[in-house]
Design a protein around this motif. Structure first.
Motif, PDB file in Angstrom:
ATOM      1  N   VAL A  11       0.628  -1.113   0.178  1.00 64.83           N
ATOM      2  CA  VAL A  11      -0.022   0.185   0.033  1.00 64.83           C
ATOM      3  C   VAL A  11       0.905   1.208   0.093  1.00 64.83           C
ATOM      4  CG1 VAL A  11      -0.288   0.001   2.514  1.00 64.83           C
ATOM      5  CG2 VAL A  11      -1.889   1.016   1.125  1.00 64.83           C
ATOM      6  N   GLY A  12       0.622   2.436  -0.803  1.00 64.43           N
ATOM      7  CA  GLY A  12       1.038   3.611  -0.688  1.00 64.43           C
ATOM      8  C   GLY A  12       0.493   4.841  -0.976  1.00 64.43           C
ATOM      9  N   ALA A  13       0.892   5.639  -0.660  1.00 62.25           N
ATOM     10  CA  ALA A  13       0.182   7.289  -1.099  1.00 62.25           C
ATOM     11  C   ALA A  13       1.090   8.189  -1.292  1.00 62.25           C
ATOM     12  CB  ALA A  13      -0.630   7.556   0.219  1.00 62.25           C
ATOM     13  N   ALA A  14       0.673   9.424  -2.049  1.00 61.99           N
ATOM     14  CA  ALA A  14       1.596  10.405  -2.340  1.00 61.99           C
ATOM     15  C   ALA A  14       0.644  11.608  -2.434  1.00 61.99           C
ATOM     16  CB  ALA A  14       2.232  10.129  -3.797  1.00 61.99           C
ATOM     17  N   ASN A  57       5.851   3.406  -3.556  1.00 62.81           N
ATOM     18  CA  ASN A  57       5.664   3.004  -2.185  1.00 62.81           C
ATOM     19  C   ASN A  57       4.936   1.841  -2.085  1.00 62.81           C
ATOM     20  OD1 ASN A  57       7.044   5.633  -1.410  1.00 62.81           O
ATOM     21  ND2 ASN A  57       4.957   6.762  -1.097  1.00 62.81           N
ATOM     22  N   ALA A  58       3.979   1.607  -2.656  1.00 58.77           N
ATOM     23  CA  ALA A  58       3.219   0.105  -2.487  1.00 58.77           C
ATOM     24  C   ALA A  58       4.301  -0.912  -2.915  1.00 58.77           C
ATOM     25  CB  ALA A  58       1.959   0.121  -3.491  1.00 58.77           C
ATOM     26  N   LEU A  59       5.156  -0.771  -3.873  1.00 61.99           N
ATOM     27  CA  LEU A  59       5.863  -2.007  -4.085  1.00 61.99           C
ATOM     28  C   LEU A  59       7.124  -1.983  -2.898  1.00 61.99           C
ATOM     29  CD1 LEU A  59       6.578  -1.180  -7.941  1.00 61.99           C
ATOM     30  CD2 LEU A  59       5.451  -3.214  -6.834  1.00 61.99           C
ATOM     31  N   ALA A  60       7.377  -0.778  -2.580  1.00 58.22           N
ATOM     32  CA  ALA A  60       8.337  -0.985  -1.299  1.00 58.22           C
ATOM     33  C   ALA A  60       7.728  -1.585  -0.171  1.00 58.22           C
ATOM     34  CB  ALA A  60       8.872   0.587  -1.043  1.00 58.22           C
ATOM     35  N   SER A  61       6.542  -1.353   0.302  1.00 57.17           N
ATOM     36  CA  SER A  61       5.940  -1.982   1.234  1.00 57.17           C
ATOM     37  C   SER A  61       5.872  -3.370   1.137  1.00 57.17           C
ATOM     38  CB  SER A  61       4.575  -1.147   1.730  1.00 57.17           C
ATOM     39  OG  SER A  61       3.556  -1.401   0.830  1.00 57.17           O
ATOM     40  N   MET A  62       5.364  -3.876  -0.111  1.00 61.39           N
ATOM     41  CA  MET A  62       5.391  -5.262  -0.170  1.00 61.39           C
ATOM     42  C   MET A  62       6.570  -6.165  -0.232  1.00 61.39           C
ATOM     43  SD  MET A  62       3.691  -7.408  -3.849  1.00 61.39           S
ATOM     44  CE  MET A  62       4.809  -6.410  -4.744  1.00 61.39           C
ATOM     45  N   ALA A  63       7.869  -5.173  -0.650  1.00 57.51           N
ATOM     46  CA  ALA A  63       9.193  -5.871  -0.520  1.00 57.51           C
ATOM     47  C   ALA A  63       9.545  -6.428   1.176  1.00 57.51           C
ATOM     48  CB  ALA A  63      10.111  -5.132  -0.987  1.00 57.51           C
ATOM     49  N   MET A  64       8.849  -5.330   2.039  1.00 62.71           N
ATOM     50  CA  MET A  64       8.968  -5.621   3.477  1.00 62.71           C
ATOM     51  C   MET A  64       8.355  -6.902   3.920  1.00 62.71           C
ATOM     52  SD  MET A  64       8.470  -1.936   4.839  1.00 62.71           S
ATOM     53  CE  MET A  64       9.399  -0.485   4.094  1.00 62.71           C
ATOM     54  N   ILE A 339      -5.731  -6.427   9.940  1.00 68.33           N
ATOM     55  CA  ILE A 339      -4.241  -6.384   9.981  1.00 68.33           C
ATOM     56  C   ILE A 339      -3.501  -7.477  10.534  1.00 68.33           C
ATOM     57  CG2 ILE A 339      -2.482  -4.750  10.900  1.00 68.33           C
ATOM     58  CD1 ILE A 339      -4.660  -3.400   9.078  1.00 68.33           C
ATOM     59  N   ASP A 340      -2.497  -8.014   9.557  1.00 71.69           N
ATOM     60  CA  ASP A 340      -1.567  -9.070   9.882  1.00 71.69           C
ATOM     61  C   ASP A 340      -0.123  -8.738  10.343  1.00 71.69           C
ATOM     62  OD1 ASP A 340      -3.577 -10.584   9.326  1.00 71.69           O
ATOM     63  OD2 ASP A 340      -2.944 -11.221   7.199  1.00 71.69           O
ATOM     64  N   THR A 341       0.081  -7.377  10.172  1.00 72.86           N
ATOM     65  CA  THR A 341       1.412  -7.197  10.495  1.00 72.86           C
ATOM     66  C   THR A 341       1.645  -5.860  11.220  1.00 72.86           C
ATOM     67  OG1 THR A 341       3.771  -6.741   9.718  1.00 72.86           O
ATOM     68  CG2 THR A 341       1.794  -5.998   8.266  1.00 72.86           C
ATOM     69  N   SER A 342       2.788  -5.765  12.001  1.00 73.61           N
ATOM     70  CA  SER A 342       3.148  -4.397  12.685  1.00 73.61           C
ATOM     71  C   SER A 342       3.415  -3.321  11.851  1.00 73.61           C
ATOM     72  CB  SER A 342       3.941  -4.765  13.958  1.00 73.61           C
ATOM     73  OG  SER A 342       5.170  -5.090  13.276  1.00 73.61           O
ATOM     74  N   ALA A 343       3.916  -3.789  10.806  1.00 77.54           N
ATOM     75  CA  ALA A 343       4.182  -2.844   9.356  1.00 77.54           C
ATOM     76  C   ALA A 343       5.415  -2.228   9.936  1.00 77.54           C
ATOM     77  CB  ALA A 343       2.923  -1.891   9.041  1.00 77.54           C
ATOM     78  N   THR A 344       6.194  -2.733  10.733  1.00 78.31           N
ATOM     79  CA  THR A 344       7.619  -2.104  11.007  1.00 78.31           C
ATOM     80  C   THR A 344       8.380  -1.413   9.836  1.00 78.31           C
ATOM     81  OG1 THR A 344       7.476  -3.200  13.001  1.00 78.31           O
ATOM     82  CG2 THR A 344       9.702  -2.131  12.499  1.00 78.31           C
ATOM     83  N   GLY A 345       8.855  -0.591  10.019  1.00 78.79           N
ATOM     84  CA  GLY A 345       9.589   0.187   8.607  1.00 78.79           C
ATOM     85  C   GLY A 345       8.867   0.989   7.643  1.00 78.79           C
ATOM     86  N   LEU A 346       7.323   0.963   7.736  1.00 77.74           N
ATOM     87  CA  LEU A 346       6.782   1.817   7.126  1.00 77.74           C
ATOM     88  C   LEU A 346       6.596   3.237   7.228  1.00 77.74           C
ATOM     89  CD1 LEU A 346       3.595  -0.637   6.142  1.00 77.74           C
ATOM     90  CD2 LEU A 346       5.606  -0.065   4.703  1.00 77.74           C
ATOM     91  N   GLY A 347       7.210   3.734   8.093  1.00 80.71           N
ATOM     92  CA  GLY A 347       6.955   4.999   8.988  1.00 80.71           C
ATOM     93  C   GLY A 347       7.321   6.111   7.561  1.00 80.71           C
ATOM     94  N   ALA A 348       8.370   5.731   6.902  1.00 84.08           N
ATOM     95  CA  ALA A 348       8.852   6.731   5.751  1.00 84.08           C
ATOM     96  C   ALA A 348       7.744   7.077   4.833  1.00 84.08           C
ATOM     97  CB  ALA A 348      10.046   6.298   5.179  1.00 84.08           C
ATOM     98  N   LEU A 349       6.868   6.056   4.808  1.00 78.62           N
ATOM     99  CA  LEU A 349       5.770   6.226   3.726  1.00 78.62           C
ATOM    100  C   LEU A 349       4.664   6.817   4.291  1.00 78.62           C
ATOM    101  CD1 LEU A 349       5.851   2.587   2.351  1.00 78.62           C
ATOM    102  CD2 LEU A 349       7.158   4.362   1.644  1.00 78.62           C
TER     103      LEU A 349
END
Length: 365
Positions: A11-14, A57-64, A339-349
């Motif tokens: 998922v991503g936003a701009a 951003n969505a591709l980056a979040s999927m990579a995590m 929600i399945d993950t704590s999404a650690t590392g997504l803060g920059a998005l």
């Protein structure tokens, strides 16, 4: 419809610059009607380019949450509601976005959705049904991008009670676990409301191009002067209740179990009458405190909001979230996810805010 094997993988936003309402020339006509504090304005970007930024951003979040190489989406839906956000005629916006994302040639298709502001929430429902019936497909990308602006579409005055913002969003769906599990979706249509945004206006002759100022207020008034606003409110209530009740039933959940309900970023009055009252919920379960800094960004509101929650750690594994889309026409879609993950590392998005993010308990009613 209940889904057993459908997941949100990215998922991503701009957004543009978050500009305070008081800094905009047309603010005097809007402030009281919407309680809007700011809107996102992208001065040097097109809607497609905002969609590209969100897609990255969505591709980056999927990579995590992905081991190995990222899958290439087999199916790509793109959405934009206004002609000013669509670039040029006789051209493929979806292919432009896909190309700028660096996705290679291969099996699949890139095309556009036009359920107006319900295009992406509704696109989740459509994508789920396509994936369920297509064992040869694995991954779906949905993108959206909008840029409004004067003189044809003033961010603050074009519509009644709604401030529009510029921005883009993207999400990636697939069969493998990632950020969240899509539990259920439901959609509903009432085409008797299509004239709400047409009014008494005639279609342009073949071979001509629509130009000039959007007359949304005028067309709505022409319709409501005939049928009355109560008729519109009643039919909207029926549509919202139909989708949320069915989706919650299929997800085996109650409304009180939802941690968040992500809605269109309407002005405060319209949010109350068109969303909160039909749902029977209070504003503290929504992102009105962030939406009143961004504005209504067409079909992107719910996806931008979901990115906000994940990136800022406002949801935890096991939380249930509903996305509710409403589109001109009229159509409604409810999406229930866990929600399945704590999404650690997504803060920059995280989408930008002009004022600090506030906990739900601090949100004024």
């Amino acid at each position: 419809m209940r889904w057993k094997n459908l997941h949100l993988r990215g998922v991503g936003a701009a957004l543009g610059e978050i500009v305070a309402i008081d800094d905009l020339e047309s603010s005097r006509t809007l402030r009281g009607a919407t309680s809007q504090r700011a809107v996102s304005i992208a001065r040097d970007s097109t809607g497609m380019d905002l969609a590209v930024r969100a897609g990255r951003n969505a591709l980056a979040s999927m990579a995590m949450t992905t081991t190995g190489s990222l899958p290439v989406p087999d199916l790509h839906f793109h959405a934009a509601i206004w002609r000013g956000s669509r670039g040029i005629d006789f051209w493929s916006r979806a292919a432009y976005v896909r190309s700028r994302l660096g996705l290679p040639a291969g099996p699949g298709i890139a095309t556009e959705l036009n359920a107006m502001s319900n295009s992406l929430a509704g696109g989740i429902d459509i994508s789920a049904r396509v994936l369920a019936g297509s064992p040869d497909l694995d991954t779906v990308l949905l993108t959206g991008g909008e840029t409004f602006g004067p003189p044809a579409f003033d961010h603050l005055t074009a519509d009644h009670g709604i401030a529009y913002g510029d921005g883009g969003s993207a999400l990636i769906l697939g069969r493998h676990p990632g950020l969240a599990h899509i539990l259920a979706t439901s959609s509903y249509i009432d085409p008797t409301l299509e004239q709400l945004h047409r009014g008494n206006h005639h279609f342009a002759p073949a071979g001509t191009t629509e130009l000039g100022i959007e007359r949304i207020r005028e067309r709505k008034r022409q319709y409501t002067d005939v049928v009355g606003s109560d008729s519109v409110i009643r039919r909207n209530h029926d549509g919202i209740r139909a989708v949320i009740d069915e989706a919650l039933h299929d997800a085996d959940l109650g409304l009180d179990q939802l941690r968040w309900v992500l809605l269109p970023h309407y002005g405060r009055h319209l949010l109350n009458t068109q969303c909160l009252q039909p749902l029977g919920i209070t504003a503290d379960r929504t992102l009105c405190h962030a939406g009143d800094q961004w504005g209504h960004i067409g079909p992107n509101d719910q996806i931008i909001g979901l990115t906000h929650l994940l990136a800022r750690g406002a949801v935890s594994p096991g939380d249930y979230v509903a996305l509710l889309g409403i589109g001109i026409g009229m159509t409604w879609t409810a999406v229930i996810l866990r929600i399945d993950t704590s999404a650690t590392g997504l803060g920059a998005l995280a989408p930008p805010l002009r004022w600090p993010w506030r906990a739900p308990a601090d949100v004024p009613t």
